[in-house]
Design an enzyme around this catalytic site. Structure first.
Site: not given
Lengths: 159, 159
Positions: B56, B58, B86, B89
């Protein structure tokens, strides 16, 4: 071996690797990804040694397994981990599609040894504004345009 | 520029990078790590292109920043992200020590475009036995011995 003995055997293996890692400067956690009864990835926690706060055992084992299988989808794999996954690792497990996780210690055991797993589980349920970390949303910056573009992109691969 | 304008400017930058990434096969998310007002790491979501469910935006931006600064501790950094992090993250943010997160879209926007962020937030609050993914604890496998070893290890670096 029956399934229960297999699970126990593999978990004991993860615990052994976790204990061995400590004297190498690794954190006290280890995880295995298993496919069709075979270990395809194993990892210790390497946060300090690799200067990476995301280098938890579960994340590293998932990354290794995905790289090996050349897919982000590990839905035919099982994860064995010496300790209950923290929220970061739990998220990684969901995103990977892994369907079963076998673990030994839990977030309370981790807390007694100085790890923040339980704190993060507690924080995650709070409203963003009430957390220890400031989460500030700017609603009128056009964030929705990113998803519009995605929704309309014909060649996307949903995941 | 005042602080609010800085935050908006950097968030718009993240949104721009997220939009640009889509046609390169990247997911519709982008994140920046900023230290002393300077962008030190930026990333798109690369789950599909890099065969990595943990890739992801992040997580990748945090990993880049940590690698650059040679520490897992990003407590003097701010994260800008096109969408609410999410749970994976969010966990990565807590472990990194980042104290402030600025974001645009949220988990509901992500859900409308087919992403499971909200589902994972909902699952994380459930008892392990009630989740869609089976979490099975084996309490008598000796998991506590890993933490005993850690607690007694004199050269450990707590994190």
């Amino acid at each position: 071996m029956g399934k229960m003995e297999d699970d126990r055997f593999l978990l004991l293996n993860a615990i052994k690797i976790a204990k061995k890692g400590i004297k190498k400067g690794r954190g006290p956690f280890s995880a295995l990804v298993v496919k069709d009864g075979k270990i395809i990835a194993k990892a210790n926690n390497k946060v300090v040694v690799s200067h990476d706060p995301t280098a938890h055992a579960e994340v590293l084992a998932i990354r290794k397994a995905s790289s090996l299988l050349k897919t982000h989808d590990l839905s035919d794999c099982v994860l064995y981990t010496s300790c209950e996954p923290c929220p970061m690792c739990l998220g990684a497990i969901y995103w990977s599609g892994i369907r079963k996780v076998i673990y030994a210690s839990d977030r309370n055991d981790a807390e007694r040894s100085g790890f923040s797993d339980k704190l993060i589980y507690d924080e995650i349920g709070l409203e963003p504004a009430n957390r220890k970390i400031k989460f500030i949303r700017i609603t009128d910056a056009g964030g929705e345009k990113v998803f519009e573009k995605w929704d309309n992109f014909e060649n996307k691969i949903p995941y």
